[in-house]
Enzyme design. Sequence first.
Site, PDB file in Angstrom:
ATOM      1  N   HIS A 132       0.887  -1.159   0.080  1.00 34.20           N
ATOM      2  CA  HIS A 132       0.054   0.048   0.023  1.00 34.20           C
ATOM      3  C   HIS A 132       0.905   1.064  -0.113  1.00 34.20           C
ATOM      4  CE1 HIS A 132      -3.449  -2.604   1.746  1.00 34.20           C
ATOM      5  NE2 HIS A 132      -3.636  -2.371   0.400  1.00 34.20           N
ATOM      6  N   SER A 133       0.901   1.888  -1.001  1.00 34.03           N
ATOM      7  CA  SER A 133       1.960   2.798  -1.303  1.00 34.03           C
ATOM      8  C   SER A 133       2.031   4.103  -0.346  1.00 34.03           C
ATOM      9  CB  SER A 133       1.674   3.654  -2.640  1.00 34.03           C
ATOM     10  OG  SER A 133       0.389   3.679  -3.126  1.00 34.03           O
ATOM     11  N   ARG A 134       0.986   4.491   0.464  1.00 35.62           N
ATOM     12  CA  ARG A 134       0.962   5.569   1.364  1.00 35.62           C
ATOM     13  C   ARG A 134       1.503   5.496   2.723  1.00 35.62           C
ATOM     14  NH1 ARG A 134      -5.698   5.819   1.711  1.00 35.62           N
ATOM     15  NH2 ARG A 134      -6.022   4.199   3.240  1.00 35.62           N
ATOM     16  N   GLU A 135       1.906   3.970   2.784  1.00 33.34           N
ATOM     17  CA  GLU A 135       2.356   3.431   4.213  1.00 33.34           C
ATOM     18  C   GLU A 135       3.917   3.545   4.001  1.00 33.34           C
ATOM     19  OE1 GLU A 135       0.544  -0.310   4.236  1.00 33.34           O
ATOM     20  OE2 GLU A 135      -1.715   0.682   4.100  1.00 33.34           O
ATOM     21  N   ARG A 173      -3.374   4.616  -2.034  1.00 30.06           N
ATOM     22  CA  ARG A 173      -3.330   3.302  -1.523  1.00 30.06           C
ATOM     23  C   ARG A 173      -2.926   2.135  -2.394  1.00 30.06           C
ATOM     24  NH1 ARG A 173      -5.284  -0.067   3.034  1.00 30.06           N
ATOM     25  NH2 ARG A 173      -6.783  -1.709   2.224  1.00 30.06           N
ATOM     26  N   ASN A 199      -4.113  -5.690  -1.573  1.00 30.72           N
ATOM     27  CA  ASN A 199      -4.368  -6.440  -0.543  1.00 30.72           C
ATOM     28  C   ASN A 199      -5.878  -7.153  -0.356  1.00 30.72           C
ATOM     29  OD1 ASN A 199      -3.239  -8.221   1.452  1.00 30.72           O
ATOM     30  ND2 ASN A 199      -3.766  -6.466   3.215  1.00 30.72           N
ATOM     31  N   ARG A 200      -6.512  -7.025  -1.424  1.00 32.17           N
ATOM     32  CA  ARG A 200      -7.859  -7.746  -1.648  1.00 32.17           C
ATOM     33  C   ARG A 200      -7.938  -8.328  -2.879  1.00 32.17           C
ATOM     34  NH1 ARG A 200      -7.365  -5.466   2.644  1.00 32.17           N
ATOM     35  NH2 ARG A 200      -9.021  -4.266   3.855  1.00 32.17           N
ATOM     36  N   HIS A 203       2.774  -3.348   6.465  1.00 36.89           N
ATOM     37  CA  HIS A 203       1.792  -2.304   6.262  1.00 36.89           C
ATOM     38  C   HIS A 203       2.059  -1.364   7.488  1.00 36.89           C
ATOM     39  CE1 HIS A 203      -1.121  -4.160   3.363  1.00 36.89           C
ATOM     40  NE2 HIS A 203      -0.382  -5.462   3.830  1.00 36.89           N
ATOM     41  N   SER A 204       1.312  -0.091   7.302  1.00 39.81           N
ATOM     42  CA  SER A 204       1.150   0.480   8.570  1.00 39.81           C
ATOM     43  C   SER A 204      -0.375   1.422   8.333  1.00 39.81           C
ATOM     44  CB  SER A 204       2.234   1.812   8.506  1.00 39.81           C
ATOM     45  OG  SER A 204       2.032   2.716   7.620  1.00 39.81           O
ATOM     46  N   TYR A 205      -0.779   1.921   9.329  1.00 38.93           N
ATOM     47  CA  TYR A 205      -0.375   1.972  10.556  1.00 38.93           C
ATOM     48  C   TYR A 205      -1.315   1.076  11.735  1.00 38.93           C
ATOM     49  CZ  TYR A 205      -4.204   5.364  10.904  1.00 38.93           C
ATOM     50  OH  TYR A 205      -5.481   5.872  10.795  1.00 38.93           O
ATOM     51  N   TYR A 257     -10.216  -6.341  11.322  1.00 38.83           N
ATOM     52  CA  TYR A 257     -11.529  -6.392  10.693  1.00 38.83           C
ATOM     53  C   TYR A 257     -11.561  -7.464   9.721  1.00 38.83           C
ATOM     54  CZ  TYR A 257      -8.521  -3.380   7.629  1.00 38.83           C
ATOM     55  OH  TYR A 257      -7.412  -2.779   6.996  1.00 38.83           O
ATOM     56  N   GLU A 264       1.130  -4.405  10.944  1.00 39.12           N
ATOM     57  CA  GLU A 264       0.853  -2.811  10.910  1.00 39.12           C
ATOM     58  C   GLU A 264       1.913  -2.190  11.693  1.00 39.12           C
ATOM     59  OE1 GLU A 264      -1.444  -1.609   9.127  1.00 39.12           O
ATOM     60  OE2 GLU A 264      -2.725  -3.158   8.181  1.00 39.12           O
TER      61      GLU A 264
END
Lengths: 416, 235
Positions: free
Chosen positions: A176-179, A234, A251-252, A303-305, A355, A377
């Site tokens: 996920h690029s924003r992480e 993301r 990631n889905r 991943h984060s966060y 989740y 995370e």
Amino acid sequence: MKGLLVLTALFVAVFGKVTFEGDQVLRITAKDAEQISLLKELPEQTLGLDFWMEPVHESLPVDVHVPFHSLQAVRAFLAYNQIQYNIMIENVQDLLDDEEREMVKSRAFPRSTDDFVYTTYHDLNSIYSFIDMLVAENSMVSKIVIGQSYESRPLNVLKFSTGANRPGLWIDTGIHSREWVTQASGIWFAKKIVTDYGRDPALTDILNKYDIFLEIVTNPDGYAYTHSRDRMWRKTRKPNPGSSCVGVDPNRNWDAGFGGGGSSSNPCTETYRGPSAHSEPEVKAIVDFVKSHGNLKAFVSIHSYSQMLLYPYGYKSTPAKDQAELHALASKAISELQSLYNTSYRYGSIITTIYQASGGTIDWTYDQGIKYSYTFELRDTGRYGFILPANQIIPTAEETWLALMAIMEHTKNNPY
Amino acid sequence: MATGDLVPTHFPARRAAQVALHHLNTHHGSPFRVFGLQRVHTATAEDQVVGTAGRKYSLDFSVTDYGSSGSVLRCSAEVLFPRTETHTHTPPEVHLRCEDLTHISSSPEELAFYQKHTAPHSAISAHDLPDSQGNISQDMQPFWHLARVAASFIMLRESSENTEYNMAQVANLTQQETSEKQLMLKYHVLLHDIVSQEIIHWKLLCSWSPEGGVSVRETEWLPKCPHDTGPPTAH
């Protein structure tokens, strides 16, 4: 113009020891010709004013650098004459300090991974250079291009290997690029591995029996986009036919409960699963790699966060067959992590802890038979979230590495 | 969703605790005081049928003030997520008690900040707080904290059992002129919902004074693309 001023100011500041502490730059909006005249009449020299944009006409803004000692007088003048303005730069010295920092950083194109600055976030080209330098410096490191992103960027995986035909351990960051703290940590892990081999007995023993595969920028198109256009991006950057919305949540997109609850069928959402499992080249490349390697024994996707260590499943509430062992190992890994800076993590299965999420990476790898499949995370828990300050990169990477070592050691000590 | 004893580290308890946090921040937050969740100690849930129907969470948790003091407080709360027959969202109801929580008292920092920025013709504006690299200057931190507090009004109102909100970033802020004895600010904030992973844009107008605390005057949801139909709770 501004650049030249900064350079001049910096020159003067460094060699003339002048400070711009408390100076402000005001953007003044004159409402008519009379106000423009008033501004022209200001005693520039006496007040030490420096107009970045001179008063010319009421349709154009007037930008002026006001030294600290003249601020009160200037603002009183503007108030008295009811001239509108706002503060463009609250403290010129702060801006100069920032600029200097940036210039120092960019001046030094690192010539080796020892020169590389680990305490800042890097763009894609810098990371690709780092990868090539690391390979050039270390005979045990090679680069495998496992595929191409949608926008034709190479999907680079670093292979750390001290012998042939070994089982493998996989780590990926930046799916996920924003992480951003994850890609930054990946860089640090890469350097850590080559530094510790031959020095740290535990890591050396692991590498004498297993190869480590590390994909630092798992979603390069997204990462480039977070630098150029949208820091909060993301997904991948593949267009969706019939929609103006771009991208699929990588990631889905995996073939594990694909299409189930906890993923979306709407291309405009952040958890859009894609038209079909493995439709994204970034995902397909890893799937192909895992299948053709055939002997990976641990798989960690970072991943984060939220500060969590998670194991399968995300798509269903049925506990994983190895739940007890995975839970116990997570507990151990987390206490190793916490031992360094007292950072506390939560842990458990994805579906109970964070989740329901279907089509996730480690559900697929686990069902492929890779027992030690985990997702991290990283920091923090929402104070900064995705935009974690760069000064937390190294502490985050250091503590996470302890958890990774616990997982890799356990894998090595429990062959299956 | 489960009832009875809940695992404190798992999401049902955590989401309810986060709602209690938003409530706490709306009442006690300031430019120098913002609370974050440190840990949930115990949590239970039950279905409430008498009075407002819904699921009620009872929580025992600790919070950290990361605005300035770093102090840790122990709190307990009941959080009720109402169950409505229609599809419209009803905000949760929160009852909260924290030990050692002095009512909004004006620290010297708060007073100095208030005086500086309500001085005639103070005209602060800024964007991207923090910036992409997570940097934020010392001077701008109180404005960032204030945004978080103001955003808490929205996050509280928008929360359900299926959301978990944080503020991701301040896109921009502009000080507004006012005749009131208040610091008046217009904000554009980015909220992040962990469950949907969406970034939701909101504009808001808020005021703050040391005695009065934070109050939100106006809010406006900004769609991210033309066919955006609403924030996560609207679905």
